[in-house]
Design an enzyme around this catalytic site. Structure first.
Site, short mmCIF file in Angstrom:
data_model
loop_
_atom_site.label_atom_id
_atom_site.label_comp_id
_atom_site.label_asym_id
_atom_site.label_seq_id
_atom_site.Cartn_x
_atom_site.Cartn_y
_atom_site.Cartn_z
N ALA A 145 46.27 1.09 23.62
CA ALA A 145 46.20 2.53 23.84
C ALA A 145 45.08 3.12 22.99
CB ALA A 145 47.53 3.18 23.50
N GLN A 174 44.93 5.22 20.51
CA GLN A 174 45.15 5.12 19.06
C GLN A 174 45.81 3.78 18.71
OE1 GLN A 174 44.37 6.79 16.33
NE2 GLN A 174 43.18 8.36 17.40
N SER A 175 45.24 2.71 19.20
CA SER A 175 45.81 1.37 18.99
C SER A 175 45.58 0.86 17.57
CB SER A 175 45.20 0.39 19.98
OG SER A 175 45.53 -0.94 19.66
N ASN A 176 46.67 0.60 16.86
CA ASN A 176 46.58 -0.05 15.55
C ASN A 176 46.05 -1.47 15.70
OD1 ASN A 176 47.84 2.17 14.16
ND2 ASN A 176 49.81 1.43 14.92
N ALA A 232 43.98 -2.66 17.97
CA ALA A 232 42.54 -2.66 18.20
C ALA A 232 41.78 -2.51 16.90
CB ALA A 232 42.16 -1.55 19.18
#
Length: 341
Positions: free
Chosen positions: A73, A75-77, A79
């Site tokens: 997503a 705000q992917s942690n 990524a």
């Protein structure tokens, strides 16, 4: 269970601390609550994906990859932690970011994890919500391979049997810490989404016969789907570890009552939990995973789901940098006190 049989890049700051949260426990008037600080795993503010990436990135290097591609997503942690790992190892990182919330907030779309993705040198492209993101990722990977790149793809959340090894290992770490201090753990609670953390934990706990129930607080999928995803991944992880059959269907439990309107959309209870942890314990949660996990923990405690003498461990999955993408959700616009003249 011997995880040293698998390639691993040792970059995480381990073991993470296991600490009591006495002020929170007192405020809730329930069991004694502890916190496993997997927000402190190192590399770009840390988080639970770091444990998974130690195994995933080692596999990428073993296969000769010069680029990793992953998805998540906005705000992917995951990524952000993948981008940090790639930077540390000197390989390129490309990310597909899925718009799961439809937010037009500039902070959400450009601050927090997104800002750090680019700060670490990753490239990215966006996709609308609702697509098969792993399939989208494979299409993009093929274009890079056609140009001569050696691409290793990582599923969302790092959640496959290789990534789940990190949390099978974490189960042993946690139980060893408890054994060293004489702490009897009655239950572990954590946020569950892409399934890798819960699957790895349940395999690790069952493989060492820890006899500790595990409760995942869901942040996205309905209960049947979440438990099915976790169970299927747990079976594959146990097979990889050489202990097939160690996990039974009843070992996988998820409570999805705290999802709210959907993934990445904070509920009032989530925001209240974030404030409670911050103001009582000085601990930062995130609005997507750990905040909803904590909301479930708090509500269940207030409802008497846990006995007063129990020791409950809350596994902090990290992600607090996402707070800077969600500042609009918090109403801190009141007047600032003027300094005395």
């Amino acid at each position: 269970m011997h995880v040293s049989r698998f390639p691993r890049v040792h970059l995480a700051h381990l073991p993470t601390a296991l600490e009591p949260m006495d002020r929170l426990s007192e405020a809730l008037g329930g069991p004694r609550i502890w916190i496993k600080r997997d927000d402190c795993t190192g590399l770009s503010t840390g988080g639970n994906k770091t444990r998974k990436l130690e195994f995933l990135m080692a596999e990428a290097l073993e296969q000769g990859a010069d680029m990793v591609i992953t998805q998540g997503a906005t705000q992917s942690n995951h990524a952000r932690q993948t981008a940090a790992f790639a930077a540390r190892l000197g390989i390129d990182c490309h990310i597909l970011l899925e718009d799961r919330t439809g937010s037009n907030d500039p902070n959400y779309n450009h601050n927090g994890n997104v800002f750090l993705d680019f700060l670490h040198g990753a490239t990215a492209e966006k996709r609308p919500g609702g697509l098969d993101m792993n399939a989208e990722m494979e299409v993009v990977a093929e274009t890079f391979r056609a140009a001569g790149r050696k691409v290793y793809t990582i599923p969302g959340g790092g959640s496959n049997p290789t990534g789940a090894l990190g949390y099978a290992n974490a189960a042993m770490e946690l139980v060893s810490q408890a054994n060293a201090t004489g702490l009897l753990i009655d239950r572990i609670v954590h946020a569950t989404g892409s399934a890798g953390t819960q699957a790895g934990l349940v395999v690790g706990l069952k493989a060492i016969n820890a006899n500790i129930p595990l409760l995942g607080i869901g942040v996205r999928a309905p209960k049947p789907k979440q438990e099915e995803n976790v169970y299927n991944l747990a079976l594959a992880t146990a097979e990889k570890l050489g202990c097939p059959g160690v996990v039974q269907r009843e070992d996988v439990v998820a409570n999805t009552d705290y999802v709210g309107e959907g993934y990445g959309i904070p509920t009032k209870e989530c925001l209240d939990a974030i404030e409670m942890f911050a103001r009582l314990e000085g601990i930062l949660l995130d609005p997507v995973y750990s905040g909803k996990g904590a909301a479930g923990l708090i509500d269940l405690t207030r409802k008497g789901a846990f006995a007063g003498e129990e020791n409950i461990v809350f596994l902090h999955t990290g992600g607090s940098v996402a707070l800077f993408g969600y500042t609009a959700a918090f109403d801190y616009s009141g007047p600032v006190m003027e300094a005395a003249e």
